[in-house]
Motif scaffolding. Sequence first.
Motif, PDB file in Angstrom:
ATOM      1  N   TYR A   1       0.864  -1.179   0.000  1.00  0.00           N
ATOM      2  CA  TYR A   1       0.000   0.000   0.000  1.00  0.00           C
ATOM      3  C   TYR A   1       0.907   1.238   0.000  1.00  0.00           C
ATOM      4  O   TYR A   1       1.900   1.275   0.738  1.00  0.00           O
TER       5      TYR A   1
ATOM      6  N   GLU B   1      -0.056  -4.958  -0.110  1.00  0.00           N
ATOM      7  CA  GLU B   1      -1.397  -4.934  -0.685  1.00  0.00           C
ATOM      8  C   GLU B   1      -1.650  -6.189  -1.518  1.00  0.00           C
ATOM      9  O   GLU B   1      -2.720  -6.788  -1.444  1.00  0.00           O
ATOM     10  N   ARG B   2      -0.645  -6.587  -2.321  1.00  0.00           N
ATOM     11  CA  ARG B   2      -0.876  -7.694  -3.237  1.00  0.00           C
ATOM     12  C   ARG B   2       0.442  -8.347  -3.651  1.00  0.00           C
ATOM     13  O   ARG B   2       1.523  -7.767  -3.490  1.00  0.00           O
TER      14      ARG B   2
ATOM     15  N   TYR C   1      -4.500 -10.797  -3.299  1.00  0.00           N
ATOM     16  CA  TYR C   1      -4.779  -9.454  -2.796  1.00  0.00           C
ATOM     17  C   TYR C   1      -5.129  -9.509  -1.317  1.00  0.00           C
ATOM     18  O   TYR C   1      -5.970 -10.313  -0.897  1.00  0.00           O
ATOM     19  N   CYS C   2      -4.512  -8.637  -0.527  1.00  0.00           N
ATOM     20  CA  CYS C   2      -4.779  -8.588   0.910  1.00  0.00           C
ATOM     21  C   CYS C   2      -5.505  -7.292   1.254  1.00  0.00           C
ATOM     22  O   CYS C   2      -4.935  -6.199   1.113  1.00  0.00           O
ATOM     23  N   LEU C   3      -6.746  -7.425   1.689  1.00  0.00           N
ATOM     24  CA  LEU C   3      -7.536  -6.266   2.112  1.00  0.00           C
ATOM     25  C   LEU C   3      -7.149  -5.919   3.548  1.00  0.00           C
ATOM     26  O   LEU C   3      -7.219  -6.764   4.443  1.00  0.00           O
ATOM     27  N   ARG C   4      -6.755  -4.669   3.765  1.00  0.00           N
ATOM     28  CA  ARG C   4      -6.296  -4.208   5.078  1.00  0.00           C
ATOM     29  C   ARG C   4      -6.964  -2.893   5.447  1.00  0.00           C
ATOM     30  O   ARG C   4      -7.433  -2.144   4.577  1.00  0.00           O
TER      31      ARG C   4
ATOM     32  N   ARG D   1      -5.077  -7.045   8.807  1.00  0.00           N
ATOM     33  CA  ARG D   1      -5.567  -7.790   7.647  1.00  0.00           C
ATOM     34  C   ARG D   1      -7.018  -8.208   7.858  1.00  0.00           C
ATOM     35  O   ARG D   1      -7.377  -8.684   8.935  1.00  0.00           O
TER      36      ARG D   1
ATOM     37  N   CYS E   1      -9.235  -7.894  -8.599  1.00  0.00           N
ATOM     38  CA  CYS E   1      -9.079  -8.082  -7.158  1.00  0.00           C
ATOM     39  C   CYS E   1      -9.627  -6.890  -6.381  1.00  0.00           C
ATOM     40  O   CYS E   1     -10.330  -7.050  -5.375  1.00  0.00           O
ATOM     41  N   ARG E   2      -9.319  -5.696  -6.822  1.00  0.00           N
ATOM     42  CA  ARG E   2      -9.792  -4.508  -6.112  1.00  0.00           C
ATOM     43  C   ARG E   2     -11.311  -4.408  -6.157  1.00  0.00           C
ATOM     44  O   ARG E   2     -11.942  -4.019  -5.170  1.00  0.00           O
TER      45      ARG E   2
ATOM     46  N   ALA F   1     -12.557  -6.924  -3.645  1.00  0.00           N
ATOM     47  CA  ALA F   1     -12.261  -6.485  -2.280  1.00  0.00           C
ATOM     48  C   ALA F   1     -13.227  -5.388  -1.849  1.00  0.00           C
ATOM     49  O   ALA F   1     -13.729  -5.383  -0.707  1.00  0.00           O
ATOM     50  N   ASN F   2     -13.518  -4.455  -2.734  1.00  0.00           N
ATOM     51  CA  ASN F   2     -14.434  -3.353  -2.398  1.00  0.00           C
ATOM     52  C   ASN F   2     -15.862  -3.837  -2.177  1.00  0.00           C
ATOM     53  O   ASN F   2     -16.656  -3.172  -1.491  1.00  0.00           O
TER      54      ASN F   2
END
Length: 394
Positions: free
Chosen positions: A212, A219-220, A317-320, A359, A377-378, A381-382
């Motif tokens: 990020y 982030e990914r 993808y890691c949503l944080r 995370r 991925c985004r 995630a959203n």
Amino acid sequence: MRDILVLCPQERDLKAIRAAGLEERYGVRCQGSDLDQLDSFDPLAFLDEAATVPADAVVGTKDSSALLAALLAERRGLPGPSPRALIACQHKPTSRALQRRVAPEATPRFALLDPRAPYDPPFDVPFFVKPVVGRLSQNAYRIDDPRELLTLHEIDRYTARYADIAALAGADPADAHGFLAEELLSGAEVTLEGYAHGGRVTTIGVTDSVKYPGTLSFERFEYPSALPEERLAELHDVAARVVPALGFDDGFFNVEFFVPEDGPAAIIEVNARLASQFAPLVLGLHGRSTYEALFELALGEDPAWEARRPEGVGVSYCLRVFEDAFVEAVPDPDPDVELLVRPGLHLSDQGVNDAQSYRLAILYGFGETREEAVARCRERANALSFRLAPVPVR
């Protein structure tokens, strides 16, 4: 049908084993629970119990479970890397010293901090500190003033548990505690994953790590790497020298690097285990699972992996989030989403997080181009419906 014993599996392991159809080819047996979910753990009692489970091979995919697997395999006379080799990889001062012997150009300057005396840095600030035994960037910090070293603290539950396991391999439990200082590095961050068998190192592939903006939080991860072929060859050359020097053989490993635009790549760390988060990327693009290769290695066989650059791009993808919160609700279960938090607790009271973020979930996306895979991925995630309540300021 041969029996594979999986120690302390995480849910990710079970999904990957099912996705690769390995339960149809092997008798997959699981022993123990994900160690991150346990408040207490007796490694000797666990190994005694696991020694009675029928098995032709034994594996683990986290640092501690991989070490437990090596201890159990040695006790039972099964193939696998030696526990001493895993300690050499996992204990960063030992690993750095061995790296420096065979790949000095790729080894950053480092120094073990002495908590009993004032610290006089052997190199100028800024520099980086990390626990001598750690994971996922926990308690890793940039130091801009040596006085900041006085505020360092460790996460005792992980280091104490690791020390108990490492002691069974002949390591001094005290060596699991403390911090290492390293010169500050820069460049693209990547991970080379591969395996060693019969003294020969094979590269599976290289994955790019993207943070990020303005943070140390990932982030990914994008596979395959966008690095040119000559830099990929450089990374393989370094791994082919370092992994045998650590005494590591007959197992999976991954090496994290910084790759600057100019100058040699620098080793961040060597992990003596499978990169489990990357397994869906490899399966999706190669049609073959790294878990399949892990099982074959554990049986003493050469996976005979065919190294080739895949078509398309896969992204993990890691949503944080970057502020603590109370988790009121999480999305409904989805087989393609790895939820890392549960409702009814603060983010700071659950999960394995770094020093800057928390995370929430990991998900995957694929595309013909890098941009397409990231966008998918985004978008996913959203769309995830986490409900987080702010923590009141005291």
